[in-house]
Structure formats: C-alpha cells, structure tokens
Design a protein around this motif. Structure first.
Motif, mmCIF file in Angstrom:
data_model
loop_
_atom_site.group_PDB
_atom_site.id
_atom_site.type_symbol
_atom_site.label_atom_id
_atom_site.label_comp_id
_atom_site.label_asym_id
_atom_site.label_seq_id
_atom_site.Cartn_x
_atom_site.Cartn_y
_atom_site.Cartn_z
ATOM 1 N N VAL A 61 30.461 6.203 39.365
ATOM 2 C CA VAL A 61 29.573 7.266 39.826
ATOM 3 C C VAL A 61 28.197 6.662 40.082
ATOM 4 C CG1 VAL A 61 28.229 9.264 39.042
ATOM 5 C CG2 VAL A 61 30.708 9.250 38.776
ATOM 6 N N SER A 62 27.641 6.939 41.242
ATOM 7 C CA SER A 62 26.241 6.590 41.498
ATOM 8 C C SER A 62 25.484 7.862 41.852
ATOM 9 C CB SER A 62 26.116 5.557 42.622
ATOM 10 O OG SER A 62 26.545 6.088 43.865
ATOM 11 N N ASP A 63 24.233 7.898 41.433
ATOM 12 C CA ASP A 63 23.415 9.092 41.680
ATOM 13 C C ASP A 63 21.958 8.729 41.439
ATOM 14 O OD1 ASP A 63 24.376 12.350 41.670
ATOM 15 O OD2 ASP A 63 22.265 11.934 41.274
ATOM 16 N N SER A 64 21.063 9.420 42.113
ATOM 17 C CA SER A 64 19.636 9.196 41.891
ATOM 18 C C SER A 64 19.136 9.958 40.665
ATOM 19 C CB SER A 64 18.823 9.650 43.111
ATOM 20 O OG SER A 64 18.871 11.064 43.236
ATOM 21 N N PHE A 65 19.857 10.981 40.228
ATOM 22 C CA PHE A 65 19.512 11.841 39.091
ATOM 23 C C PHE A 65 18.202 12.594 39.312
ATOM 24 C CE2 PHE A 65 22.569 8.958 37.310
ATOM 25 C CZ PHE A 65 23.338 9.768 36.488
ATOM 26 N N ARG A 66 17.741 12.636 40.552
ATOM 27 C CA ARG A 66 16.488 13.357 40.829
ATOM 28 C C ARG A 66 16.630 14.850 40.595
ATOM 29 N NH1 ARG A 66 14.513 12.187 46.583
ATOM 30 N NH2 ARG A 66 12.867 13.603 45.896
ATOM 31 N N ALA A 67 17.776 15.403 40.962
ATOM 32 C CA ALA A 67 17.955 16.848 40.805
ATOM 33 C C ALA A 67 17.851 17.243 39.342
ATOM 34 C CB ALA A 67 19.304 17.268 41.380
ATOM 35 N N LEU A 68 18.520 16.486 38.473
ATOM 36 C CA LEU A 68 18.500 16.804 37.050
ATOM 37 C C LEU A 68 17.096 16.653 36.471
ATOM 38 C CD1 LEU A 68 20.186 17.560 34.573
ATOM 39 C CD2 LEU A 68 20.653 15.125 34.232
ATOM 40 N N ASP B 225 19.594 5.570 44.487
ATOM 41 C CA ASP B 225 19.290 6.472 45.592
ATOM 42 C C ASP B 225 20.022 5.933 46.821
ATOM 43 O OD1 ASP B 225 17.942 7.630 47.934
ATOM 44 O OD2 ASP B 225 16.439 8.358 46.510
ATOM 45 N N VAL B 226 20.744 6.795 47.535
ATOM 46 C CA VAL B 226 21.536 6.327 48.675
ATOM 47 C C VAL B 226 20.674 5.693 49.761
ATOM 48 C CG1 VAL B 226 23.456 7.913 48.331
ATOM 49 C CG2 VAL B 226 21.495 8.640 49.722
ATOM 50 N N LEU C 85 29.177 12.560 48.245
ATOM 51 C CA LEU C 85 28.682 13.897 47.903
ATOM 52 C C LEU C 85 27.163 14.007 47.975
ATOM 53 C CD1 LEU C 85 30.906 14.502 44.744
ATOM 54 C CD2 LEU C 85 31.159 15.671 46.926
ATOM 55 N N ALA C 86 26.482 12.899 48.174
ATOM 56 C CA ALA C 86 25.019 12.897 48.127
ATOM 57 C C ALA C 86 24.436 13.834 49.170
ATOM 58 C CB ALA C 86 24.494 11.484 48.343
ATOM 59 N N ALA C 87 23.604 14.764 48.711
ATOM 60 C CA ALA C 87 23.012 15.748 49.630
ATOM 61 C C ALA C 87 21.976 16.579 48.908
ATOM 62 C CB ALA C 87 24.090 16.660 50.212
ATOM 63 N N LEU C 88 21.088 17.163 49.696
ATOM 64 C CA LEU C 88 20.209 18.215 49.205
ATOM 65 C C LEU C 88 20.934 19.548 49.373
ATOM 66 C CD1 LEU C 88 18.288 15.779 50.034
ATOM 67 C CD2 LEU C 88 16.536 17.518 50.438
ATOM 68 N N LEU C 89 20.456 20.579 48.696
ATOM 69 C CA LEU C 89 20.968 21.921 48.942
ATOM 70 C C LEU C 89 20.487 22.412 50.309
ATOM 71 C CD1 LEU C 89 20.364 23.766 45.545
ATOM 72 C CD2 LEU C 89 22.476 22.709 46.359
ATOM 73 N N ALA C 90 21.065 23.505 50.777
ATOM 74 C CA ALA C 90 20.627 24.095 52.037
ATOM 75 C C ALA C 90 19.150 24.487 51.961
ATOM 76 C CB ALA C 90 21.486 25.305 52.386
ATOM 77 N N SER C 91 18.760 25.135 50.857
ATOM 78 C CA SER C 91 17.364 25.560 50.707
ATOM 79 C C SER C 91 16.440 24.354 50.613
ATOM 80 C CB SER C 91 17.212 26.439 49.466
ATOM 81 O OG SER C 91 17.666 25.758 48.303
ATOM 82 N N GLU C 92 16.862 23.307 49.907
ATOM 83 C CA GLU C 92 16.053 22.097 49.787
ATOM 84 C C GLU C 92 15.927 21.392 51.134
ATOM 85 O OE1 GLU C 92 17.294 20.917 45.181
ATOM 86 O OE2 GLU C 92 18.467 20.174 46.884
ATOM 87 N N SER C 93 17.000 21.411 51.902
ATOM 88 C CA SER C 93 16.977 20.769 53.221
ATOM 89 C C SER C 93 15.975 21.438 54.138
ATOM 90 C CB SER C 93 18.381 20.806 53.842
ATOM 91 O OG SER C 93 19.305 20.068 53.081
ATOM 92 N N ARG C 94 15.876 22.767 54.055
ATOM 93 C CA ARG C 94 14.913 23.479 54.888
ATOM 94 C C ARG C 94 13.480 23.157 54.472
ATOM 95 N NH1 ARG C 94 18.231 28.245 53.279
ATOM 96 N NH2 ARG C 94 20.107 28.079 54.546
#
Length: 335
Positions: free
Chosen positions: A28-35, A64-65, A86-95
């Motif tokens: 598993v790789s992840d930036s852990f920024r969301a958490l 970070d990807v 799976l790396a992505a922002l949410l829809a609201s975060e993307s906006r």
C-alpha cells in the motif's frame, strides 16, 4: 501475486488491502494527507483506528503519487503484477483545488503509465460514476455517453482514456471501475455518511444537506469485493459499474440513520441544482458486476446496519498503545 494499491490507506483501499493480503503479497502506498488533515474529533479518531487495524500486516509506504522518483523506486522494489490505482481527491475537493485534482488524477497517472507501469500486467483504475455527468437513463449502463460536468468527473474520464490508450499500445490488461457513493466507518474523508452517523451518535441529530440529491449508495465491503474481483478475475470487463443498483436520496440515508440510532432528523436547504457543476444522478446498471460475481449485496438499510456494527467492532479493538505498535510494525522503508 504482487498487488500494489496506490492510494490504499483510504476507505476502499484499506478494506481492499485487508481482503487481498489473505492470498497475495500487498503493498500500500499513500500520502496520508487526507487522514492528517482531518479535524480533531470522533471521525478522525475512528479513521486512525481503522487505518491501523486494516493495514496491520501490510507493507506500507508514504508516497505522494506526484513524487515520480519515489513511485519509480517503489515499482522497482516491489515489482507489482497488478496495480490498483485509487489515488484521488473527492469530488468536492477537486472542485476546490482543480489544479491539484489534475495533477493527482491525470498527470501522475499518465507518468506512471508512460514509465511502464512498473512491469504490471494489469492496471485497475478507480474511475467514478461522475464520468457520466447528468444521468439520462436510470439505471445507467457502462455504454452510456461520458459527459462529465465537473472537474472530478472530467479528470476521471481523462484517466480512463489514458488507460485505454496505453493498453492498446502496450498490450497490458486494464479495468476501469466506476463506483458510486461508497460509505463505511473509518473514512479519512468527511463524507456525508460517516459524518451523519457520528453526529447522530454524539449529538442525537442527523443533519442532511442536499436532501434531494440522488446517489446509488454502496457499502465499503461490497466496493472492496468489486475491486478485488477486478484485480483477481481471469477475464474481467474493461469497465464496469460498482454500486447496489438503486437510486436513493440523501434524505433516505438520513432517515435510515435516524431510524437506527434514534436521532432527530434535520433537513437543510438544497442548493446543488443551482451550481451547474453537480450532476443529477440515479441508479447504475450493475449487470456486468453481477456477471463478474461481485455485485454489491447490501441495500441502504443493510448498509447502515453493517456500518454501525463495523464501527462498534473498531471501537472495541484494542488500546491506543497497541494500535500504535501495530502501525509501527507494518510501516517499512524501501530504497
């Protein structure tokens, strides 16, 4: 099989890692920024506990990807056979951060594909039902036109195109999965379902924003099953919807939570129709997922029941000190 889950510390990814590690080697790789960016409170506490528990026994890298060098090193060290992106922002975060959404959901993915995928023979991409834009038919099949109306849907559609084009040139297996409205406990993003349940249990109140907004809600264990099938099945379709197959409103979810918790329901004003960038949605056609043997089984009531059960089990699982120890034991460094 070596399976690399990129962005795997989130809600779907951590469940998927827990599922796949029974039979495969998982990174598993992840930036852990969301958490880390979550506000202090019950949702963050639960998300930290869930991350520790679900990633126990899994090799984890903080990447970070957009860090091309780190991604290249991870691919070289792990040599994945299957990559689930799976790396992505949410829809609201993307906006709110369209440039970042483009970098994470399109540019980083394009670089990964152009550099040979780390040698992976199959790439599974988490796309989205937002790729359809406004639903013109319900249930919506995979053959419906892709007409996204917001930056999130557009970046997901772009990523699908990049994947299909690269696969046609390089001859690797590819699957685009289009999930919808995934919910479950321990979500490191402030999605409606998680926030509503915590408010119901701690404040006795379920606040429902955009009560008439329609989604095809999917419980996280069902979503993880679908992504596992995309990774493991001998001959998956190039694209398939992943949802329960039923159109329900935010108000439906709020009322279901209130019924299960005894909380009071408060419906807030609905403004999404006036934005111009939030698509009107409905149910998804899940025939392909059914043929693949991974169609979600939990409808809204069963999903809320499972949410509350799984949340309770998380809260009962060990002390904070034990959880920290398990996390330290599963984090590794690779050069």
């Amino acid at each position: 099989m070596h399976v690399w889950i990129v962005g795997g510390a989130g809600l779907i990814g951590s469940h998927l890692a827990q599922r796949l590690r029974r039979h495969h080697e998982v990174l598993v790789s992840d930036s852990f920024r969301a958490l880390r960016s979550m506000a202090p409170g019950p949702c963050r506490d639960l998300a930290e506990r869930a991350c520790d528990a679900r990633l126990a026994g899994v090799d984890v890298l903080e990447i970070d990807v957009r860090d091309t060098t780190a991604m290249r090193r991870a691919a070289h060290a792990f040599q994945p056979e299957v990559v689930v992106w799976l790396a992505a922002l949410l829809a609201s975060e993307s906006r709110q951060a369209p440039a970042e959404a483009q970098e994470v959901q399109v540019d980083a993915f394009a670089r990964y594909l152009s550099e040979g995928r780390g040698g992976a023979r199959r790439v599974v991409l988490a796309s989205s039902s937002y790729a359809y834009g406004h639903f013109t038919v319900s249930p919506t099949p995979e053959t419906a036109p892709l007409s996204p109306v917001d930056v999130y849907g557009r970046t997901k559609t772009q990523a699908e195109g990049l994947l299909a084009e690269a696969a046609s040139v390089d001859g690797f297996e590819h699957v685009a999965v289009r999930p919808s409205a995934v919910l479950g406990p321990g979500d490191p993003r402030a999605r409606f379902g998680c926030v509503a349940i915590e408010n119901a249990l701690h404040e006795g109140l379920v606040r429902v924003a955009e009560p008439d907004f329609v989604s095809d809600f999917t419980y996280v264990s069902d979503a993880a099953h679908g992504f596992a099938a995309a990774a493991e099945h001998a001959d998956p379709p190039d694209v398939f919807n992943l949802a329960y197959g039923e159109a329900r409103t935010n108000e439906d979810l709020g009322r279901t939570i209130a019924a299960h918790t005894g909380a009071r329901l408060e419906l807030l004003p609905s403004t999404w129709r006036s934005t111009g960038y939030v698509p009107s949605r409905g149910a998804l056609d899940v025939t392909r997922a059914q043929r693949l043997g991974c169609a979600p089984r939990l409808g809204l009531d069963a999903a809320v029941t499972a949410f509350l059960r799984d949340r309770r089990q998380l809260l009962e699982s060990g002390t904070a000190e034990a959880r920290s120890g398990r996390r330290e034991a599963t984090w590794i460094a690779r050069d």
